[in-house]
Structures are given as structure tokens and as C-alpha cells.
Design an enzyme around this catalytic site. Structure first.
Site, PDB file in Angstrom:
ATOM      1  N   HIS A  40       4.614   3.686  -4.648  1.00  0.00           N
ATOM      2  CA  HIS A  40       4.426   5.088  -4.271  1.00  0.00           C
ATOM      3  C   HIS A  40       5.560   5.606  -3.411  1.00  0.00           C
ATOM      4  CE1 HIS A  40      -0.169   4.322  -4.909  1.00  0.00           C
ATOM      5  NE2 HIS A  40       0.470   4.469  -6.032  1.00  0.00           N
TER       6      HIS A  40
ATOM      7  N   ALA B 268      -3.321  -0.062   1.602  1.00  0.00           N
ATOM      8  CA  ALA B 268      -3.496   0.574   2.911  1.00  0.00           C
ATOM      9  C   ALA B 268      -4.096  -0.369   3.956  1.00  0.00           C
ATOM     10  CB  ALA B 268      -4.377   1.806   2.766  1.00  0.00           C
TER      11      ALA B 268
END
Ligand code: ZN
Length: 250
Positions: free
Chosen positions: A123, A26
Site C-alpha cells: 500500500h 496494522a
């Protein structure tokens, strides 16, 4: 051993490496304005995640998931790549980096010019949708109109199965193919470069250790300390864009 701590050390490590694998989390995308989903103010502090089992079993949850997707509520898509993404794309274009393993679902590595086949998404990807039965790809733009205008929850145009954004949801198994490719990449590199991951989430966080134990050097660039700083050959607690634009080959 005290890990190396300077940008010039990282530049030298990249220069000396023959096969770099980049691993991003992130932190590389917060510099594009995408909130880290685990941080205060991040997505999951604003709304509850919809578990995979809820999506499959409950039409109301599917409706909620699609409303979030089409309103951009999660904030994952629509941002632009930043200097960090472009520096990674340069490493790939120069032939130095062979793969980019990412925990992000924002498509910004591809948007910055990394060929899609070089990006390993652990993901999934929030910028398109997939049938849960036959895996047919569906573009969000195609599904958006009938959902927003007629309230129709998307079904697969091929098999009639449930369609979901191509992300891996909570409660959903990790995808075997990207996991296998990431493992293969980790074992085949001589420098494993982590950018913007706190390396907390397993099994993804296992890849740096796997590479390290297999003889690769491990470098970590992250604003905060990570779980694996003690194992790394180089640690920089700095902004990724600034560091990487300085050390990536021109
Ligand atoms: Zn289908």
C-alpha cells in the site's frame, strides 16, 4: 487438524524453515501507537478517506490531503518501531527471513533496520511523496514549508506533474511491481509468517493462501482470530512484540 498454539512451536517452525517470508499488517504497528485504520477510533472513523480520483480531479481535495499529511492527521508517521519490528529485523539480518511484505505505510520496518530492498510495500509509504507522472521521489520536508507558508500545492520539480504521498489511496490500482514481488516471495518460501493482519483485505490476503497451497507452512500471530486461522499450521492470538522477541533468533 488443530493448529499448533504455543510459542515454542513457532520457535521450532522458524528454526526448521530455510526461507521465511514475513507478512505484516496494522497489528504490528498498533503496538507502536499507530491506530489500525479500520478499527473503532482508527483513522477512517475520524475522517473520510480521499479517493485517488478526488485527489487528481479536485484541487480542494489535494489541499485537504496535504493538510492531513503535514499535520500528521492520519497518525501514520512519526512513531517508533517496537519489539515486533526489531524481532522481524533480526530474522532478516540472520538470513532466515528473505522478505517482509507489508500492508503498512509507516516505514517502521525500514526504521527498525530491515534493508529497504527487502521490504515489499503493498500500500505504498506515507513517509515520502512521489510524482504521479514520472515517479520522482520528493521528501515531505522539502514540500512542507511552501505548503504551510505559501499554501502551494506540491508539483513535481522534474516534470510539473501532480505529487502525492507515496501511499496507495482508495480507488488507486494496486501497484504491479510490489504485487509481483510479493507473489514471487510467497511462492519461494517454506514458512509464511503473518504478523498482525486480520487477512480480510484482498488481494493482499491471497498471499498466505498462495504460499500454503504451494507447500509452505503458514503461521499466524494476531490478537484476534483471522479469516485464515482454519488454514494455518500455527495460530497465536497474542501480542506480536512479546511473541516475536521470544522466538526470533538472538
Ligand atoms: Zn514528475
Amino acid at each position: 487438524m488443530v493448529p499448533a498454539m504455543s510459542r515454542s512451536d513457532l520457535a521450532r517452525m522458524i528454526d526448521e524453515a530455510r526461507r521465511v517470508v514475513v507478512f505484516t499488517g496494522a497489528g504490528i504497528s498498533t503496538e507502536s501507537g499507530i491506530p489500525d485504520f479500520r478499527s473503532p477510533g482508527g483513522v477512517w472513523s475520524r475522517m473520510k478517506p480521499i479517493y485517488f480520483q478526488e485527489f487528481v480531479g479536485d484541487p480542494a481535495k489535494r489541499r485537504e490531503a496535504w493538510t492531513r499529511a503535514f499535520t500528521g492527521a492520519a497518525g501514520w508517521v512519526g512513531a517508533q518501531p517496537n519489539a515486533g519490528h526489531y524481532a522481524v529485523a533480526k530474522l532478516v539480518a540472520s538470513g532466515k527471513a528473505v522478505a517482509v511484505i507489508t500492508q503498512n505505510v509507516d516505514n517502521l520496518h525500514q526504521d527498525s533496520g530491515v534493508p529497504p530492498e527487502r521490504v515489499i510495500e503493498l500500500h505504498g509509504n506515507a513517509s515520502y511523496a512521489k510524482c504521479l507522472d514520472c515517479e520522482e521521489r520528493h521528501e515531505l520536508a522539502e514540500l512542507k514549508d511552501s505548503f504551510l507558508k505559501a499554501g502551494e500545492i506540491p508539483y513535481c520539480r522534474c516534470c510539473g506533474g501532480l505529487v502525492k504521498t507515496a501511499t496507495i489511496s482508495f480507488g488507486q490500482a494496486m501497484p504491479p511491481e510490489p504485487m509481483a514481488r510479493a507473489q514471487e516471495a510467497a511462492l519461494a518460501c517454506d514458512l509464511f509468517l503473518v504478523l498482525g493482519s486480520s487477512l480480510v483485505v484482498y488481494p493482499a490476503a491471497g498471499f498466505p493462501l498462495l504460499a500454503k497451497r504451494n507447500g509452505a507452512a503458514l503461521a499466524i500471530v494476531n490478537r484476534e482470530p483471522t479469516e485464515l486461522d482454519g488454514y494455518a499450521d500455527l495460530v497465536l492470538h497474542e501480542e506480536i512484540g512479546a511473541v516475536m522477541s521470544e522466538v526470533a533468533p538472538a
